[in-house]
Write an enzyme that holds these catalytic residues in place. Structure first.
Site, PDB file in Angstrom:
ATOM      1  CG  ASP A  44     -66.783 142.017  31.260  1.00  0.00           C
ATOM      2  OD1 ASP A  44     -67.935 141.731  31.633  1.00  0.00           O
ATOM      3  OD2 ASP A  44     -66.315 143.171  31.325  1.00  0.00           O
ATOM      4  CB  SER A  89     -64.148 152.294  36.348  1.00  0.00           C
ATOM      5  OG  SER A  89     -62.793 151.896  36.386  1.00  0.00           O
ATOM      6  CD  GLU A 121     -75.031 151.601  46.214  1.00  0.00           C
ATOM      7  OE1 GLU A 121     -74.388 151.913  47.231  1.00  0.00           O
ATOM      8  OE2 GLU A 121     -74.974 152.226  45.136  1.00  0.00           O
ATOM      9  CE  LYS A 123     -71.019 147.929  36.719  1.00  0.00           C
ATOM     10  NZ  LYS A 123     -71.457 148.253  35.351  1.00  0.00           N
ATOM     11  CG  ASP A 125     -76.175 148.343  30.774  1.00  0.00           C
ATOM     12  OD1 ASP A 125     -76.487 147.490  29.934  1.00  0.00           O
ATOM     13  OD2 ASP A 125     -75.133 149.010  30.696  1.00  0.00           O
ATOM     14  CE1 TYR A 232     -74.641 155.438  39.899  1.00  0.00           C
ATOM     15  CE2 TYR A 232     -72.668 155.954  41.132  1.00  0.00           C
ATOM     16  CZ  TYR A 232     -73.300 155.714  39.927  1.00  0.00           C
ATOM     17  OH  TYR A 232     -72.585 155.764  38.758  1.00  0.00           O
ATOM     18  CE  LYS A 320     -70.563 143.814  34.328  1.00  0.00           C
ATOM     19  NZ  LYS A 320     -69.442 144.103  33.443  1.00  0.00           N
ATOM     20  CB  CYS A 414     -85.910 132.517  -1.834  1.00  0.00           C
ATOM     21  SG  CYS A 414     -86.980 131.740  -0.604  1.00  0.00           S
ATOM     22  CB  CYS A 417     -89.905 130.329  -3.647  1.00  0.00           C
ATOM     23  SG  CYS A 417     -89.243 132.024  -3.570  1.00  0.00           S
ATOM     24  CB  CYS A 432     -87.514 135.678  -0.356  1.00  0.00           C
ATOM     25  SG  CYS A 432     -88.524 134.916  -1.639  1.00  0.00           S
ATOM     26  CB  CYS A 438     -91.931 132.694  -1.165  1.00  0.00           C
ATOM     27  SG  CYS A 438     -90.737 131.858  -0.095  1.00  0.00           S
TER      28      CYS A 438
END
Length: 689
Positions: A44, A89, A121, A123, A125, A232, A320, A414, A417, A432, A438
């Site tokens: 966006d 869109s 309504e 939206k 995803d 919709y 949004k 790591c 250790c 690790c 460890c």
């Protein structure tokens, strides 16, 4: 990033080219490959910067500008369907002030000062679809594609049970219904758990899972996935018997199409604001993902008067949800080590208020993420709370990077250790190799062992376990069950030799007695809890229950794992080769067997009796718990429901059969009431069980 208003015409031209290329690449990743690499907020931001530059230099608008495009071209492998009417869109706004500007623009266009009704309504995803009916029969289905041409998904849409294949007599002879295909959160988690068990890469989110499932060349794969739809709007129609958006929803429901129960008719800006705030409030409890709210002029006559812009309708807008973001500075990047050895980078940042929460740390996920975003110590960054919960770094403000900045080098040993940390080719995580030698893994293993879904020992929180480990009081989980005998009594000898936890700062005799009582209560433990408590990689609570149901006895399970006998294991639905390998490897480690043997001298593991009652009131039913329970812990209540043959879900949907409500119940109870789902008190639940 330079202020748009300060860009020269040459700089603007160069940036518009870059934005067009970057967003085209992102569109292909999102729409065709179902593998987005930009977050919604990042995408966006690019889109709005492109729009701002084009507004300043309209003569520079490119033929491939993102502002002139809808979606992406059709993916190869599918035949094409040309939409009779384009699937366009919506424009985006991000504040109530922008919504008000949109409404004022509609009124100016219509030359009226009167209030105009809008449908609000959620939206969804998911992935847009179009379903075409001729003579009341479903004949074809398509994705939105680039708005003009979509992918032929007819066979795949037929596998979605919610989509009617034959319409009633009062439906138009030609009808094109449009909507969104989505995957419910519960189905998404179940699918990812199955994929993880099979050693496959899980989906990033429900939207990706829905898109990837719907856009399969083999419809049998789509049929195996649990997809849902909301309808919709419409495309081509031979005759229209509705005069408003709200009337169209009535028609859809009468023809057998599911519509969103949270659609709301709003008569003014105040009601629109109330609708948005309500959806923000219940968003996390909805059984599906939404990323905003769509407002449509309710009157079809007014919609037709308003018409369309180049690629968006004048009569609709998408509001949004805001991303909670802030700017801060990275003071340090440190690497944490988890119980499975995973090395996770964490950024220590200047404390900042993000969405009402003071954030001082943020996850960096893994070393690949650090490289991709080029995150460095000293950088000024954009931070946001992902899913409104987990703080994460969105991006770096390069203009503020210190001159002496250095790339962060991820450790290959790591940090705790010193053992080698390796990264498998098919994994993003470096681990690790030190195992339980460890200290970090050993400490985290104890924390997991006493956690809520494991032994659930009240009084042994993370900080106390960490202190006890650092001081040598606890070396492994078995040491928990010798705490009382090691604590010492009142006589002179034990007074000198004992731990005397009651003398610690913040402790006392009562708190110590309560701890010992909690430990004693867990000397007999159920098989699923014990398996989960061991902390075997990839074995969560649900998998532990599966193992208990199939093996019945811990000794039977352990013997098979020690002998590397996996035929029974991989035959279990939900267990894959990768998970089986992790289980076998756990039991090949002598240190793990030693700890298990120590534990068995102190505790009793109950054999699993599958006493789920097929004739109970909850047999085959889906239940959701909400609020604080007074007589049972949440884990115990879930276990009782499972034992009665129920399925326990974390969110309320129209598939929920019962909601069990404790005190201080939240939005789940509200959703249940709105959907007409039976609500039980804790007492009623216990009585029915």
């Amino acid at each position: 990033m330079k202020d748009v208003n300060k860009l020269t015409i040459e700089e603007a031209k160069t940036e518009l080219k870059h934005l067009a290329e970057e967003m085209a690449k992102s569109d292909i990743a999102y729409y065709q490959n179902d593998a987005p690499y930009l977050s919604d907020a990042e995408y966006d931001a690019l889109k709005h910067r492109n729009a701002a530059i084009e507004a300043l230099y309209p003569e520079l608008i490119r033929t491939d500008s993102p502002s002139l495009k809808v979606g992406a071209t059709v993916k190869s492998g599918f035949s094409k369907i040309t939409h009779r009417f384009p699937m366009l869109s919506l424009g985006d706004v991000f504040s109530l002030a922008e919504v008000e500007d949109f409404i004022l623009g509609v009124k100016r266009f219509l030359n009226t000062a009167e209030d105009i009704s809008f449908m609000s309504e959620p939206k969804i995803d998911g992935l847009s679809f179009s379903a075409r009916y001729e003579n009341k029969k479903f004949v074809s289905g398509a994705t939105r594609g680039d708005g003009t041409t979509g992918e032929d998904i007819t066979a795949n849409l037929k596998t979605i049970k919610q989509l009617p294949l034959i319409l009633p007599d009062d439906a138009p002879n030609i009808l094109e219904v449009r909507g969104e295909v989505y995957m419910a959160k519960s189905d998404f988690f179940a699918l990812n758990e199955k994929y993880t068990a099979q050693g496959k890469k899980p989906f990033a989110n429900p939207r990706n899972a829905a898109a990837g499932s719907l856009r399969q060349l083999d419809s049998r794969i789509t049929a195996e996935r649990k997809l849902s739809i909301f309808a919709y709007t419409w495309g081509e129609v031979s005759s229209r018997c509705w005069q408003s958006q709200s009337e169209f929803f009535d028609c859809l429901r009468s023809w057998g199409f599911p519509t969103n129960p949270n659609n709301t008719l709003c008569h003014n800006l105040h009601e629109i604001e109330q609708s948005f705030e309500r959806l923000m409030e219940i968003r996390s409890s909805l059984p599906y993902d939404i990323d905003g709210v769509v407002y449509k002029v309710n009157s079809i006559a007014l919609q037709e008067r308003l018409g369309f812009l180049t690629r968006t309708p004048r009569w609709a807008i998408a509001h949004k949800f805001p991303a909670e973001q802030a700017y801060t500075k990275i003071n340090n990047i440190r690497v944490q080590v988890g119980r499975t050895g995973a090395l996770t980078p964490v950024a220590d940042v200047e404390p900042i208020n993000v969405g009402g929460v003071i954030v001082s740390h943020a996850t960096l996920h893994n070393e690949d993420e650090i490289k991709r975003k080029d995150i460095r110590i000293g950088d000024t960054v954009i931070i946001q709370r992902a899913g409104d919960v987990i703080p994460q770094i969105v991006g770096v403000i390069l203009e503020k990077r210190p001159a002496d900045s250095k790339e962060f080098i991820f450790p290959d040993i790591c940090p705790v250790c010193g053992a080698h940390a390796i990264k498998e080719e098919d994994e993003a995580v470096r681990r690790c190799t030190g195992g339980l030698s460890c200290p970090a893994q050993a400490k985290e293993r104890i924390i997991h062992f006493v956690s809520k879904d494991a032994f659930d020992i009240v009084g042994l929180g993370d900080k106390i376990v960490e202190d006890f480990y650092q001081e040598g009081i606890l070396h492994n989980p078995a040491d928990i069950f010798t705490l009382e005998e090691r604590n010492g009594g009142d006589d002179l000898f034990s007074s000198a030799q004992g731990l005397h936890l009651e003398r610690r700062e913040g402790w006392g005799k009562k708190s110590v007695d309560n701890l010992f009582k909690a430990i004693k209560a867990r000397r007999q433990i159920s098989l699923p809890r014990f398996i989960y408590a061991l902390g075997i990689r990839q074995v969560g609570a649900a998998t532990a229950l599966l193992l208990a149901q199939n093996y019945g006895s811990f000794f039977t399970f352990m013997q098979d794992m020690i002998n590397k006998e996996t035929s029974k294991l991989i035959s279990i639905d939900g267990i894959g080769e990768a998970m089986a390998t992790d289980m076998v490897e756990f039991f090949q480690e002598p240190h793990n067997i030693n700890i298990i043997n120590q534990l068995l001298t102190h505790i009793k593991i109950e054999d699993f009796v599958d006493n789920r009652r097929q004739n109970s009131a909850f047999s085959g039913k889906t239940v959701v718990f909400t609020g604080t329970l007074e007589h049972l812990t949440r884990a115990e209540a879930k276990a009782k429901a499972l034992d009665a043959g129920a399925k326990v879900s974390g969110s309320v949907s129209n598939k929920t059969d019962f909601v069990i409500m404790g005190t201080d119940a939240g939005s789940k109870a509200k959703v249940a009431k709105e959907l007409g789902i039976p609500i039980l008190s804790e007492e009623e639940f216990i009585k029915m069980i």
